[in-house]
Design a protein around this motif. Structure first.
Motif, PDB file in Angstrom:
ATOM      1  N   SER A  70       0.828  -1.203   0.000  1.00  0.00           N
ATOM      2  CA  SER A  70       0.000   0.000   0.000  1.00  0.00           C
ATOM      3  C   SER A  70       0.861   1.250   0.000  1.00  0.00           C
ATOM      4  O   SER A  70       0.594   2.204  -0.747  1.00  0.00           O
ATOM      5  N   HIS A  71       1.902   1.262   0.810  1.00  0.00           N
ATOM      6  CA  HIS A  71       2.796   2.414   0.882  1.00  0.00           C
ATOM      7  C   HIS A  71       3.494   2.651  -0.463  1.00  0.00           C
ATOM      8  O   HIS A  71       3.581   3.787  -0.935  1.00  0.00           O
ATOM      9  N   GLN A  72       3.957   1.581  -1.084  1.00  0.00           N
ATOM     10  CA  GLN A  72       4.618   1.703  -2.386  1.00  0.00           C
ATOM     11  C   GLN A  72       3.668   2.250  -3.444  1.00  0.00           C
ATOM     12  O   GLN A  72       4.045   3.104  -4.256  1.00  0.00           O
ATOM     13  N   LEU A  73       2.440   1.750  -3.444  1.00  0.00           N
ATOM     14  CA  LEU A  73       1.451   2.198  -4.422  1.00  0.00           C
ATOM     15  C   LEU A  73       1.101   3.665  -4.200  1.00  0.00           C
ATOM     16  O   LEU A  73       0.988   4.444  -5.155  1.00  0.00           O
ATOM     17  N   TYR A  74       0.952   4.060  -2.939  1.00  0.00           N
ATOM     18  CA  TYR A  74       0.660   5.455  -2.612  1.00  0.00           C
ATOM     19  C   TYR A  74       1.800   6.360  -3.070  1.00  0.00           C
ATOM     20  O   TYR A  74       1.566   7.414  -3.671  1.00  0.00           O
ATOM     21  N   GLU A  75       3.045   5.969  -2.815  1.00  0.00           N
ATOM     22  CA  GLU A  75       4.209   6.760  -3.230  1.00  0.00           C
ATOM     23  C   GLU A  75       4.287   6.882  -4.755  1.00  0.00           C
ATOM     24  O   GLU A  75       4.582   7.955  -5.281  1.00  0.00           O
ATOM     25  N   ALA A  76       4.021   5.807  -5.460  1.00  0.00           N
ATOM     26  CA  ALA A  76       4.048   5.848  -6.925  1.00  0.00           C
ATOM     27  C   ALA A  76       2.965   6.789  -7.460  1.00  0.00           C
ATOM     28  O   ALA A  76       3.206   7.567  -8.387  1.00  0.00           O
ATOM     29  N   ALA A  77       1.777   6.740  -6.858  1.00  0.00           N
ATOM     30  CA  ALA A  77       0.690   7.629  -7.281  1.00  0.00           C
ATOM     31  C   ALA A  77       1.041   9.084  -6.988  1.00  0.00           C
ATOM     32  O   ALA A  77       0.777   9.978  -7.805  1.00  0.00           O
ATOM     33  N   ALA A  78       1.644   9.350  -5.840  1.00  0.00           N
ATOM     34  CA  ALA A  78       2.031  10.711  -5.483  1.00  0.00           C
ATOM     35  C   ALA A  78       3.083  11.244  -6.442  1.00  0.00           C
ATOM     36  O   ALA A  78       3.028  12.419  -6.854  1.00  0.00           O
ATOM     37  N   GLN A  79       4.018  10.410  -6.844  1.00  0.00           N
ATOM     38  CA  GLN A  79       5.041  10.839  -7.804  1.00  0.00           C
ATOM     39  C   GLN A  79       4.418  11.141  -9.162  1.00  0.00           C
ATOM     40  O   GLN A  79       4.743  12.145  -9.795  1.00  0.00           O
ATOM     41  N   ARG A  80       3.498  10.282  -9.619  1.00  0.00           N
ATOM     42  CA  ARG A  80       2.831  10.533 -10.905  1.00  0.00           C
ATOM     43  C   ARG A  80       2.000  11.808 -10.838  1.00  0.00           C
ATOM     44  O   ARG A  80       1.959  12.595 -11.781  1.00  0.00           O
ATOM     45  N   GLU A  81       1.335  12.029  -9.696  1.00  0.00           N
ATOM     46  CA  GLU A  81       0.517  13.224  -9.537  1.00  0.00           C
ATOM     47  C   GLU A  81       1.391  14.476  -9.556  1.00  0.00           C
ATOM     48  O   GLU A  81       1.038  15.483 -10.155  1.00  0.00           O
ATOM     49  N   ALA A  82       2.561  14.425  -8.937  1.00  0.00           N
ATOM     50  CA  ALA A  82       3.471  15.572  -8.916  1.00  0.00           C
ATOM     51  C   ALA A  82       3.974  15.885 -10.319  1.00  0.00           C
ATOM     52  O   ALA A  82       4.047  17.055 -10.710  1.00  0.00           O
TER      53      ALA A  82
END
Length: 103
Positions: A70-82
């Motif tokens: 979950s943490h990895q997926l959240y971090e990947a989504a945050a990077q794509r959003e940025a």
């Protein structure tokens, strides 16, 4: 309706070491639709007094693997959003500087 299916496969195994004793390890692998694969891992130390209930450490290791995933997926989504936000801000700034055509 645009529906996507993602699946998670969890593999649980036990191992022993002189340093940590008996441990349960879980690996949770997320398969997304055509994108990167994420793998989370979790460990649980086996309580020697609970040898008759191995499910406790299985559950704990799996939960920790899913939390890691979950943490990895959240971090990947945050990077794509940025990246997306930066691209949109740059595009808006470029549009703002252009003269508008009078129609």
């Amino acid at each position: 309706m645009n529906q996507k299916t993602w699946s998670v496969n969890i593999v649980i195994d036990d191992h022993k070491s002189a340093e940590t004793g008996a441990q349960t390890r879980a690996s949770a692998r997320l398969h997304t639709s055509g994108r990167a694969i994420f793998v989370g891992t979790g460990l649980a130390r086996r309580n020697p007094h609970h040898t008759d209930v191995p499910e406790v450490s299985d559950d704990m290791a799996a939960a920790r693997a899913l939390a890691d995933l979950s943490h990895q997926l959240y971090e990947a989504a945050a990077q794509r959003e940025a990246v997306t936000r930066t691209a949109l801000t740059s595009a808006r700034a470029a549009d703002f500087g252009r003269p508008r055509s009078s129609a």
